[in-house]
Every structure is written in C-alpha cells, then in structure tokens.
Scaffold this motif. Structure first.
Motif, mmCIF file in Angstrom:
data_model
loop_
_atom_site.group_PDB
_atom_site.id
_atom_site.type_symbol
_atom_site.label_atom_id
_atom_site.label_comp_id
_atom_site.label_asym_id
_atom_site.label_seq_id
_atom_site.Cartn_x
_atom_site.Cartn_y
_atom_site.Cartn_z
ATOM 1 N N ASP A 143 3.010 3.940 -5.845
ATOM 2 C CA ASP A 143 3.487 5.009 -4.964
ATOM 3 C C ASP A 143 2.339 5.913 -4.524
ATOM 4 O O ASP A 143 2.199 6.252 -3.341
ATOM 5 C CB ASP A 143 4.546 5.827 -5.693
ATOM 6 C CG ASP A 143 5.346 6.712 -4.746
ATOM 7 O OD1 ASP A 143 4.721 7.432 -3.963
ATOM 8 O OD2 ASP A 143 6.581 6.686 -4.785
ATOM 9 N N ARG A 205 12.882 0.935 -5.096
ATOM 10 C CA ARG A 205 11.634 1.652 -4.824
ATOM 11 C C ARG A 205 10.474 0.684 -4.658
ATOM 12 O O ARG A 205 9.627 0.852 -3.771
ATOM 13 C CB ARG A 205 11.359 2.619 -5.971
ATOM 14 C CG ARG A 205 10.247 3.618 -5.709
ATOM 15 C CD ARG A 205 10.146 4.580 -6.857
ATOM 16 N NE ARG A 205 8.978 5.443 -6.730
ATOM 17 C CZ ARG A 205 8.528 6.212 -7.711
ATOM 18 N NH1 ARG A 205 9.143 6.212 -8.887
ATOM 19 N NH2 ARG A 205 7.461 6.970 -7.534
ATOM 20 N N ARG A 208 10.734 -0.869 -1.235
ATOM 21 C CA ARG A 208 10.280 0.029 -0.168
ATOM 22 C C ARG A 208 8.756 0.123 -0.129
ATOM 23 O O ARG A 208 8.147 0.116 0.946
ATOM 24 C CB ARG A 208 10.888 1.427 -0.370
ATOM 25 C CG ARG A 208 12.358 1.512 -0.030
ATOM 26 C CD ARG A 208 12.819 2.957 0.046
ATOM 27 N NE ARG A 208 12.689 3.631 -1.238
ATOM 28 C CZ ARG A 208 13.609 3.620 -2.188
ATOM 29 N NH1 ARG A 208 14.749 2.954 -1.998
ATOM 30 N NH2 ARG A 208 13.417 4.276 -3.318
#
Length: 498
Positions: A143, A205, A208
């Motif tokens: 991330d 997540r 994505r």
C-alpha cells in the motif's frame, strides 16, 4: 534473518562451477557472481526469491539452469508448516503420523482434538500465525509503495509485495476462520482475531493494489513514448533551417504534448506527466509563437520583393502572414508585437488590392481608434464628449468618400454603420452631460437663494427644498455632475426631515 542461507548458496555454487570456463575470464566471472551471492548471505531482510537469484547470475551465465535456480529458491524459503511440524514430531517422539493427521484442515478431526489436546495443533497454529503476520506486513508495504510511489521501482516493488501478501492469504485456512469465529491461538495467549470478513477485506485490498499497480505499469509506456517524441520534436525544431521544417517540428511537438496530457492523472505516470507539462507547454508556446512571427516576417519580405511584378502572389503571402499572426493569443507576451506587425501587413494587403478605398478605410480606423481611446474612463465633460464626437464624425467622413463601384465599398459600409452607431451613443452622452450640468447649476442657484433669503413659513421652506430634491434626481448616472448631485441630495433630504 539473512537473505540467502548456506544450503541455497551451496546449490548455486555447484552450478556456477559447471557453467564457468577454465580460463582467466571464466575465473573472473565466477568471482563476480559468487561475491554477489555472498553479499546476499550477509544482508538481513526478506529471503531472496527466484527472480532475484536469477538476476544475480543470468547476466554472466545466460545458460544457468532454471531447475537449479528453483531448487535454490526453495531451499532459501523461510521455515514453514512442515519445518515446524518436524520440530513438534521430534518433541513427541514416534507420533509423527498421528500429529500429521490431527493437523489436517478438516473440522471433524480438529474439533475433538482442540477440545481434548490443543497442544497437538501447535504446528498449524504457528503456520497460520506466520502467514497472518506476513500478509499484514506485505499488504501495508505494498500500500505504501503503490500509493506513495516516487519512482517506477516503487511500483514494481509494491506489486511484488502485493503478490507476496496474496500468497500469504492463500495459506490462511478460510475453513478455520469460519469454524472457529474466535481467537484461534487463545490457548497460547493470543488476543487478536482474524475473521472471514477481515480475510475477504484483505483479499479485496490486495486486488485493488494489484489493479493500481497494473494501471501504473501500463501508464509508464505512453509516458516514455511521449517524452521521447517530445525530445525528438524539440531537437528537430532546433535543427530546422526553414519555416516549413520548423512548422513540421511544431506539429510533432504538439502531438507529443497531447499524448502526455492523455495519460490518466490518477496514475503515478500521470502525476509525473502533469508536473512536467507546465514547463513543456511554456517552452512549446514560446517556440510556436516565435515561429508564427518569424514566418509572418518572412512572408512579408518575400511579398515586398514580388509586389511590383506579381501583386496576386504578394497578396497571398500577406494573407498567410496575417493568418499566422491572428493565431497569437492576447495573453501572450508577444501579442502587442504581433498586432503591430498585423496592422502593417493589413495596410499593405489593402493597398495592393484597393489602394484608394484601403487608404480611406485605414484613415477611418485611425480616427475611430483615437475616439475609442478618448472615450475610456468616463464620465467626461461636455467639451470632451464633443471632441470625441468630432473624431467619430471624421471616421464617418473618410468612409463616405468610398464610391459604390470600388472594391472596398462593402467593408466601408459595415464600418460606417458601426461608427454611426457609436457617434449616436456619444451624442447621447454629451446631451446627458450637458443637461446634468444645467440641472446641477440650477439646483445650486436654488440652494443659494434659500440660504440668502429663507422663507418665513416652514411649509414654504420644505416646498422649496423638495423642489431642489426633484431637480437633483433628474441628474443621470455616468455624468460628472452625478457625484456632487448625490451629496447635495443627501443633505437636502436630511434638511427636509428636520
């Protein structure tokens, strides 16, 4: 934890010995690759994976065995489920088969064991705990790398971390999360929980992040292509020796900027392109405007040369010059320079096409320009409005000299209608100014009369004051008398209210 263990190093060294030549060059190559691998043995961090091991050897030994690389990568993996299972097997003696069975991912086996002897499930607990923590760590790193990227290398590294997190999640038993919706390492003092919902959220997540990384990687291609095209167009422009070559380079330059502007702004490549586009567009505009002016000047010089013998060709050249200059926007610093050139070329063009009417039209425009400038920042006095009206009248007089049979007659009539309208407006403003001054003067005289000999009756006084007020209200806005009239009006209204 070191990035390369001894067992994996031994496997790789054996293949290096096989691939190395016996000459001096072969020895040097062997030393280079071994030093790389030894450096990995000294570094602390995540275990080196297959791709990194391949990159360490493939540039020196393209023939290096892929099978050996996979064996080394497997040997270099962190201890997983079965490694920890061996430790438990040794601890429990000869119960290897039983221990393996009770740790199988089947609730009907694990449930009675968990109630009676949960210590036997220790290997699978350790394995699940390891993959849970690795998934969280890799997901957070992915991330950060993707959403706070500073270079293409961050995007690539983030993609690898997302893939690693996906592998860790794949090793977490969803059946277990659903069957035991509580802290599954509670026996060992764990306090955290990992539910099916959290598992699905983590997988979403990862998906994505992988999608963002995929889009970012794809966006780097048009970024590189656009920057290369822009660089080539700029070099082409700098090397151009003729106006035609410069204009071709300008067209290529514009296409490259358009390509960069179309990169999705949500991607890292799009953000990079947008941060550079301001400077790119500034340089492009300077070059484009410079080319327009240079082309117009070149057309003008050529037209001057051929005008006596080829008036038609000269006319076309001046038209081309005017066309180039008309493309320069008003906000550009060279706009005024272009307008000066434009005015001169328009006069030359009209002189060639229609010398007599062109002269009258140009003279009319000059008077009109002077009148328009003089009209700025009103209100003006009656005298100034009369001077402005005279300028418009002179413009009209010039246009009325053009006869019907002359080529410039239609253009003159269009201007004549516009200038007559403007003259009418000026006359209206002059008349309003004149009336305002007269009303103000009359009001002042009334006020002076009231001061000199005020009426004895209050009613008569109020009537006189009301008459002053009515006169002051007739003074229109946009006149020089309006501001003073408003002041007198406020004073008179206060006096009336007393």
């Amino acid at each position: 934890m070191y990035r390369l263990n001894k067992k994996a190093l031994q496997i790789l060294q054996a293949e290096i010995q096989r691939c190395s030549g016996k000459d001096q060059v072969g020895k040097i190559e062997q030393e280079i690759v071994i030093k790389r691998l030894e450096q990995l043995c000294k570094e602390k961090g995540d275990r080196a994976k297959l791709d990194e091991l391949r990159d360490s050897v493939i540039d020196i030994y393209p023939q290096f065995s892929e099978k050996v690389l996979k064996q080394a990568a497997k040997a270099n993996q962190s201890p997983g489920f079965f490694t920890k299972l061996k430790w438990v097997t040794i601890l429990l003696g000869s119960s290897t088969g039983i221990l393996w069975v009770v740790n199988l991912p089947y609730p009907m086996i694990r449930w009675p064991v968990a109630n009676a002897a949960p210590i036997l499930l220790l290997p699978s607990y350790i394995n699940m705990d390891y993959h849970y923590r690795e998934a969280i760590k890799n997901l957070e790193q992915a991330d950060q790398l993707i959403n706070q990227a500073t270079s293409p290398a961050d995007i690539e590294q983030g993609s690898q971390k997302a893939a690693a997190a996906q592998t860790n999640l794949n090793n977490l038993p969803v059946w277990f999360l659903g069957y035991y919706p509580k802290a599954y390492c509670n026996f060992f003092g764990c306090t955290w929980k990992f539910t099916v919902d959290e598992f699905e959220a983590a997988r979403g997540r990862v998906a994505r992040i992988e999608a963002i990384a995929f889009q970012d990687r794809n966006a780097f291609t048009p970024l590189e292509q656009g920057e290369m095209a822009l660089k080539l167009a700029r070099q082409q422009y700098e090397k151009a020796t003729s106006i035609k070559d410069k204009e071709n380079a300008i067209a290529s330059w514009q296409a490259a900027i358009d390509q960069l502007d179309q990169i999705p702004k949500a991607t890292f490549a799009g953000e990079t392109a947008q941060s550079k586009l301001k400077a790119y567009k500034r340089d492009f505009d300077n070059a484009r405007i410079g080319t327009f002016i240079a082309a117009a000047q070149e057309f003008d010089l050529e037209a001057e040369k051929i005008q006596p013998t080829q008036p038609k060709a000269a006319t076309e050249l001046w038209e081309q010059a005017i066309k180039r200059l008309n493309q320069i926007p008003t906000e550009n610093p060279r706009y005024l320079e272009a307008q000066r050139l434009l005015a001169g070329y328009q006069v030359k063009l009209k002189t060639v096409a229609d010398p007599r009417s062109g002269t009258y039209i140009e003279a009319a425009k000059q008077f009109a320009l002077a009148a328009a400038k003089a009209s700025q920042n009103p209100p003006h006095s009656v005298v100034k409005w009369e001077q402005i009206a005279k300028l418009w009248q002179k413009s009209i007089d010039q246009l009325e000299n053009i006869r019907v049979e002359e080529p410039g007659y239609i253009a003159a009539q269009k201007l004549l209608a516009e200038y007559q309208t403007n003259l009418g407006i000026i006359e209206t403003r002059r008349k309003a100014e004149s009336e305002a001054q007269a009303s103000l003067q009359a009001a002042n005289e009334q006020i002076q009369g009231l001061i000199a000999s005020p009426p004895s009756s209050p009613q008569q006084l109020k009537g006189k004051i009301q008459g002053v007020i009515n006169r002051l209200k007739t003074i229109q806005t946009g006149t020089t008398a309006y501001a003073e009239a408003q002041k007198l009006l406020v004073s008179a209204q206060k006096k009336l209210q007393q």
